[in-house]
Design a protein around this motif. Structure first.
Motif, PDB file in Angstrom:
ATOM      1  N   ARG A 148       0.845  -1.201   0.000  1.00 59.92           N
ATOM      2  CA  ARG A 148       0.000   0.000   0.000  1.00 59.92           C
ATOM      3  C   ARG A 148       0.874   1.242   0.000  1.00 59.92           C
ATOM      4  O   ARG A 148       1.966   1.276   0.587  1.00 59.92           O
ATOM      5  N   GLY A 149       0.381   2.321  -0.637  1.00 59.04           N
ATOM      6  CA  GLY A 149       1.154   3.550  -0.732  1.00 59.04           C
ATOM      7  C   GLY A 149       0.672   4.623   0.233  1.00 59.04           C
ATOM      8  O   GLY A 149      -0.360   4.491   0.893  1.00 59.04           O
TER       9      GLY A 149
ATOM     10  N   GLN B 234       0.321   4.243   5.285  1.00 61.63           N
ATOM     11  CA  GLN B 234       0.167   3.722   3.933  1.00 61.63           C
ATOM     12  C   GLN B 234      -1.294   3.298   3.734  1.00 61.63           C
ATOM     13  O   GLN B 234      -1.680   2.178   4.075  1.00 61.63           O
TER      14      GLN B 234
ATOM     15  N   GLN C  24       1.905   4.647  -4.486  1.00 57.68           N
ATOM     16  CA  GLN C  24       0.835   3.681  -4.681  1.00 57.68           C
ATOM     17  C   GLN C  24       1.158   2.728  -5.827  1.00 57.68           C
ATOM     18  O   GLN C  24       1.689   3.136  -6.864  1.00 57.68           O
TER      19      GLN C  24
ATOM     20  N   MET D 158      -3.117   4.041   0.655  1.00 54.33           N
ATOM     21  CA  MET D 158      -3.535   4.030  -0.745  1.00 54.33           C
ATOM     22  C   MET D 158      -3.443   2.597  -1.279  1.00 54.33           C
ATOM     23  O   MET D 158      -2.357   2.028  -1.393  1.00 54.33           O
TER      24      MET D 158
END
Length: 457
Positions: A340-341, A381, A352, A383
């Protein structure tokens, strides 16, 4: 009849002599065929022998075709520079009198400055770290230079968490490090680094080398210190710049280092192809940058804790036709991890995952085959993975996990899962075990072909 022909001939001669426009044309000579351009012939230069940095410097900037032979022996604290202007057909060569017979010790280092320079057969043994300096440096502006069949080994060096050095620093463009042995770097700092420069696409090639980095240096918190990668391509500052480097057919054995990133990708457009990773704690990590391809690699953990495969961060990456077996890592260190971003990441942050293609990979007996949409607990994180396809992979006796929150956008398609546990998703399970591919010959070809041709023991 004979008289008629004779009369006709006399008539033609008469007309021709009377100033008439009628003449017998000269025969047309066809143009000579163009000669194909001959290849440049090798330039024959007298072989030059040296046994010191001063003698090499005294030769000045070497002309194309020059061969310099460094006489066998042991040399301490040699700080040498090879300068030359070779060509593809007539490179400038610096080679050991006998491969492995030239042994540099202490603070020895070499700088390559020029074009088409080829260095071979040299051995740096137990290099003493000099802060900010590399053992071998491809200088800024260098092009098409090669380090081949050389070795850097640090078996008898003390552990040093304070002095950050590199063993190989690559600037310039289209340089190569091939068929070399790098073993047991025991001080802090990445072993081999590609440095990006504004306006230059490096296009370096790192191929057929043997890497081993079994020692990990720990901080006061008991964790492995960051910055102990085996290879790093780029930095966060240049991570959105095209590098277009190729890393292929290298053998990574016990490359533990920082126990997170064996190879750290921090640039765009790189190719990682047919490399072999055996019992390495960490992963081939797409840490920064976009549009990289990871294809045809082999990862064997043999049940060692912390062993992993590929970790993806960023956009437009492709992971295909790789083989993973016996990897025991969890979290970020799984066979294939899609991270995950962050919402508005800095260049040094977590971007992401978008538009990843993960296909035709084979995963056997790993603790985690996939850990998708993953982030460590308590992180920012948030995104999720989006626009991504995970298709046509074969997974046997491994965990397949995908965090459902935040909801990712992933197309899972035509994967074969046998004897697998699943977390966060429900995919169809195969009822019969797929055949395990025989990869032994391909793996042995990479292992036996990697590293210098002479013994470094």
């Amino acid at each position: 009849m004979r008289k008629i022909l004779l009369a006709a001939l006399l008539l033609v001669q008469t007309v021709g002599c009377s100033g008439s426009d009628f003449t017998i044309p000269d025969p047309v000579t066809p143009p000579a065929p163009e000669k194909p351009e001959e290849p440049e012939k090798p330039v024959v230069q007298p072989v030059k022998y040296v046994a010191s940095a001063a003698e090499l410097k005294a030769l000045g900037t070497l002309a194309a075709g020059t061969v310099v032979v460094w006489r066998d022996g042991s040399y301490a604290d040699v700080q040498a520079e090879l300068r030359g202007a070779g060509t593809a057909e007539n490179p400038v060569q610096l080679r050991a009198e006998t491969p492995g017979g030239v042994r540099f010790t202490g603070k020895s280092r070499l700088n390559l400055a020029g074009e088409h320079l080829v260095v071979s057969g040299l051995w740096w043994r137990d290099p003493v770290p000099v802060g900010g300096k590399a053992v071998v440096t491809f200088a800024k502006g260098s092009a098409a230079c090669v380090l081949r069949d050389c070795a850097i080994t640090g078996d008898n060096t003390p552990e040093d968490a304070a002095t950050d050095t590199k063993w190989v620093s690559l600037y310039g463009s289209e340089n190569s490090v091939v068929e070399c042995t790098f073993r047991d770097k025991r001080n802090i700092g990445c072993l081999l680094v590609v440095w990006l420069e504004t306006g230059t696409t490096p296009r370096h090639r790192i191929a057929g080398n043997s890497f081993s980095r079994p020692v990990s240096l720990y901080g006061s918190d008991g964790k492995a210190i960051n910055g102990q990668e085996t290879i790093r391509i780029g930095t966060s500052d240049f991570s959105m710049q095209q590098a277009a480097c190729t890393v292929e057919e290298n053998y990574f054995y016990h490359c533990h280092g920082e126990q997170a990133e064996i190879v750290s990708n921090k640039s765009c457009g790189n190719l990682y192809r047919r490399n072999l990773f055996v019992e390495c704690r960490g992963t081939l990590t797409m840490r920064h940058g976009n549009g990289c391809t990871v294809t045809g690699n082999y990862f064997f953990g043999n049940g060692m804790d912390g062993t992993g495969g590929v970790r993806l961060i960023g956009e437009d990456h492709t992971v295909e036709y790789n083989y993973f077996e016996g990897l025991a890592g969890t979290g970020y260190r799984t066979a294939i991890c899609l991270v995950r971003g962050q919402q508005s990441p800095a260049l040094s942050g977590y971007f992401q995952v978008k538009n990843a293609q993960v296909r035709n990979n084979t995963i056997f007996d790993c603790k985690y085959a996939f850990n998708v949409n993953y982030a460590s607990s308590g992180s920012d994180q948030v995104m999720p993975v989006v626009g991504t396809t995970i298709a046509d992979n074969t997974v046997v006796s491994s965990m397949v996990a995908c965090a459902a929150t935040p909801a990712p956008q992933i197309a899972w398609r035509d994967n074969v899962l046998y004897d697998c546990k699943q977390s966060g998703l429900t995919l169809p399970a195969a009822t019969s075990a797929p055949a395990k591919p025989d990869v032994a010959a391909a793996v042995e070809a990479i292992r036996s072909g990697a590293g210098c041709a002479w013994k470094t023991e």
